[in-house]
Design a protein around this motif. Structure first.
Motif, short mmCIF file in Angstrom:
data_model
loop_
_atom_site.label_atom_id
_atom_site.label_comp_id
_atom_site.label_asym_id
_atom_site.label_seq_id
_atom_site.Cartn_x
_atom_site.Cartn_y
_atom_site.Cartn_z
N ARG A 5 37.70 52.92 46.34
CA ARG A 5 36.54 52.46 45.69
C ARG A 5 36.58 53.02 44.05
O ARG A 5 37.33 54.52 43.86
N PRO A 6 35.91 52.11 43.53
CA PRO A 6 35.55 52.24 41.92
C PRO A 6 35.12 54.05 41.82
O PRO A 6 33.85 53.82 42.10
N PRO A 7 35.31 54.53 40.61
CA PRO A 7 34.49 55.76 40.29
C PRO A 7 32.68 55.35 40.13
O PRO A 7 32.16 54.80 39.58
N ARG A 8 31.76 55.35 40.54
CA ARG A 8 30.64 55.51 40.17
C ARG A 8 30.34 55.05 38.82
O ARG A 8 29.30 54.69 38.41
N TRP A 9 30.23 56.41 37.58
CA TRP A 9 30.33 56.10 36.43
C TRP A 9 31.15 54.78 36.13
O TRP A 9 30.81 54.11 34.74
N MET A 10 31.58 54.18 36.35
CA MET A 10 32.46 53.05 35.71
C MET A 10 32.64 52.46 37.18
O MET A 10 33.12 51.72 37.82
N PRO A 11 31.15 51.48 36.93
CA PRO A 11 30.81 50.07 38.05
C PRO A 11 31.66 49.06 37.78
O PRO A 11 31.54 48.90 36.55
N ILE A 12 32.44 48.99 38.62
CA ILE A 12 32.43 47.04 37.99
C ILE A 12 32.33 45.91 38.78
O ILE A 12 32.00 45.73 39.92
N ASP A 13 31.62 44.60 38.15
CA ASP A 13 30.00 44.22 39.01
C ASP A 13 31.36 43.47 39.29
O ASP A 13 31.79 42.92 39.19
N PRO A 14 30.93 42.98 41.08
CA PRO A 14 31.64 42.02 41.91
C PRO A 14 32.06 40.56 41.55
O PRO A 14 32.31 39.45 41.50
N TYR A 15 30.63 40.34 40.76
CA TYR A 15 30.46 38.88 40.10
C TYR A 15 30.95 39.19 38.81
O TYR A 15 31.70 37.68 38.30
N ILE A 16 31.80 39.86 38.38
CA ILE A 16 32.95 39.36 36.99
C ILE A 16 34.20 39.27 37.92
O ILE A 16 34.38 38.57 37.01
N LEU A 17 34.37 39.92 39.04
CA LEU A 17 35.65 39.51 39.60
C LEU A 17 35.53 38.12 40.10
O LEU A 17 36.61 37.35 40.27
N LEU A 18 34.48 38.03 40.39
CA LEU A 18 33.85 36.15 41.13
C LEU A 18 34.90 34.46 39.61
O LEU A 18 35.29 34.22 39.58
N LEU A 19 33.56 35.80 38.68
CA LEU A 19 33.59 35.40 36.64
C LEU A 19 35.21 34.90 36.32
O LEU A 19 36.01 34.37 35.95
N LEU A 20 36.33 36.28 36.85
CA LEU A 20 37.70 36.50 36.85
C LEU A 20 38.54 35.17 37.34
O LEU A 20 39.03 35.05 37.62
N ALA A 21 38.27 35.28 39.11
CA ALA A 21 39.05 34.26 39.54
C ALA A 21 38.42 33.09 39.75
O ALA A 21 39.65 32.63 39.89
N THR A 22 37.34 32.63 39.39
CA THR A 22 37.02 31.62 39.07
C THR A 22 37.53 31.15 37.67
O THR A 22 38.40 29.53 37.37
N VAL A 23 38.01 32.32 36.06
CA VAL A 23 39.04 31.80 35.26
C VAL A 23 40.43 31.47 36.00
O VAL A 23 40.74 30.37 35.05
N GLY A 24 41.02 32.27 36.37
CA GLY A 24 42.38 31.93 37.37
C GLY A 24 42.67 30.72 37.73
O GLY A 24 43.64 30.10 37.74
N LEU A 25 41.39 29.71 38.17
CA LEU A 25 41.92 28.72 40.04
C LEU A 25 41.55 27.92 37.78
O LEU A 25 42.23 26.82 38.61
N ALA A 26 40.75 28.09 37.57
CA ALA A 26 41.12 26.48 35.95
C ALA A 26 41.98 27.16 35.91
O ALA A 26 42.68 25.75 35.23
N ALA A 27 42.82 28.46 35.58
CA ALA A 27 43.74 28.12 34.89
C ALA A 27 45.21 27.73 35.90
O ALA A 27 46.21 25.89 35.34
N LEU A 28 44.90 27.17 37.22
CA LEU A 28 46.20 26.44 37.68
C LEU A 28 45.57 25.65 38.19
O LEU A 28 46.92 24.84 38.06
N LEU A 29 44.64 25.56 38.55
CA LEU A 29 44.16 23.81 38.77
C LEU A 29 42.77 23.48 38.31
O LEU A 29 41.50 23.13 38.58
N PRO A 30 43.61 23.38 36.62
CA PRO A 30 42.17 22.78 35.60
C PRO A 30 41.45 21.21 35.79
O PRO A 30 42.89 20.02 36.31
#
Length: 359
Positions: A5-30
């Motif tokens: 798990r990421p440390p509490r002082w460095m929050p990684i928003d799960p929604y940002i991960l979804l956004l990055l996954a969406t960008v990856g999907l667009a790169a692979l299957l535009p």
């Protein structure tokens, strides 16, 4: 599992991960051809629905009640729509050494976007700042951004920012402003029906805020899903147009460095500037967190309307800045929470809202 798990002082928003996954999907299957036309139509409808929800959620009464603290709100608006854009214009001198022209246009657009609401409130609450002021400041900024962001984009970006024209202005009115006003009208009708119901029950009964209030969680998921659709459409168009060939790892590193400096400057200006204006500690905290942020949820749909096929590069600086501001402000908020409170400066108590990282 705890070690992963990421440390509490460095929050990684799960929604940002979804956004990055969406960008990856667009790169692979535009989306191409007919699929692209369907995606563009769905994205247009999603943008209109997003701003309808923003209008339905924004409490006009709550915002108007905060007018008594006008000095604070004017300070936040000045930071968001004056100081930020001036710094964005100054970054023009970094082209082409650190930034390419398309990345600079995206960075400049990032500085024109309104402030966040939920994350500003959450961090202000953690740091024991003036939470009601943060609520009103974020609401004012979002409301003003519906008009100011497109106008600033027209004046500062012009034709180089993706072809801002009279057609773009019509799209902004139809896709952003009209749905927002419709949402506000729906909210008012719902509140009035709730009041009438309570009067009919002799003053009892639960406050009724209409359909949006009753289905807040479900519509929140629809809200986020709509933004993911906008991101997929924008980055698919970018892949088809080949715009990603203009970006290299070195340029991305340069962009991150520029945005880190931009965030540091705004955090310092909002804190020490508010102190120079003789705001109390609680107000300075609200000013710092509301005046140094940019809203990803508001910026993505606007970029899609303003930049069209070039929206993928335009939103990249905003996506990076958004995650950076969450991580840095989380550290600052938790440190401020341990600061001793002055004897004459008490912070209003308020619960921390959920979903703080998505706005």
């Amino acid at each position: 599992m705890k070690r992963l798990r990421p440390p509490r002082w460095m929050p990684i928003d799960p929604y940002i991960l979804l956004l990055l996954a969406t960008v990856g999907l667009a790169a692979l299957l535009p989306a191409r051809g007919t699929s692209a036309d369907v995606a563009n139509g769905a994205s247009t409808a999603a943008i209109a629905f997003l701003f309808f929800l923003y209008g339905a959620r924004l409490s006009t009464r709550e915002a108007m009640d905060g007018l008594r603290h006008w000095r604070l709100h004017v300070t936040v608006l000045a930071c968001t729509f004056v100081v930020f854009p001036l710094l964005g214009l100054a970054a023009r001198g970094l082209v082409p050494v650190f930034l390419t022209d398309p990345l600079y246009q995206g960075l400049l657009f990032c500085t024109l976007v309104p402030s966040t609401i939920q994350s500003s409130i959450a961090f202000t609450s953690i740091a024991r700042g003036n939470v009601p002021a943060a609520i009103c400041a974020g609401s004012f900024s979002s409301l003003a951004g519906i008009v100011l962001t497109p106008l600033l984009a027209a004046g500062l970006l012009g034709g180089t920012g993706g072809g801002f024209s009279a057609d773009s202005l019509v799209k902004i009115v139809l896709q952003l402003l009209v749905p927002f006003v419709a949402g506000q009208l729906l909210r008012r009708c719902g509140v009035r029906r709730g009041r009438a119901k309570r009067v009919g029950q002799g003053g009892g009964g639960r406050r009724e805020g209409g359909f949006v209030a009753r289905h807040k969680k479900v519509l929140g998921l629809v809200d986020r899903g709509s933004i993911l659709l906008v991101v997929y459409t924008a980055f698919s168009e970018g892949m088809v147009q080949g715009v990603w060939h203009q970006v290299s790892p070195v340029r991305l590193a340069g962009l991150l460095a520029v945005e880190a400096v931009l965030l540091a400057v705004m955090l310092a200006l909002t804190w020490y500037g508010a102190k120079a204006l003789r705001f109390g500690r609680a107000d300075r905290i609200a000013i710092q967190f509301a005046g140094s942020k940019k809203s990803l949820a508001a910026g993505l749909p606007m970029a899609s309307v303003l930049f069209g096929a070039h929206a993928s590069l335009a939103v990249l600086p905003l996506m990076l800045f958004h995650q950076m501001q969450l991580m840095v402000c989380a550290v600052i908020a938790k440190r401020r929470a341990h600061d001793p409170l002055p004897a004459d400066d008490t912070a209003p108590a308020a619960p921390i809202p959920t979903g703080a990282g998505t706005r």
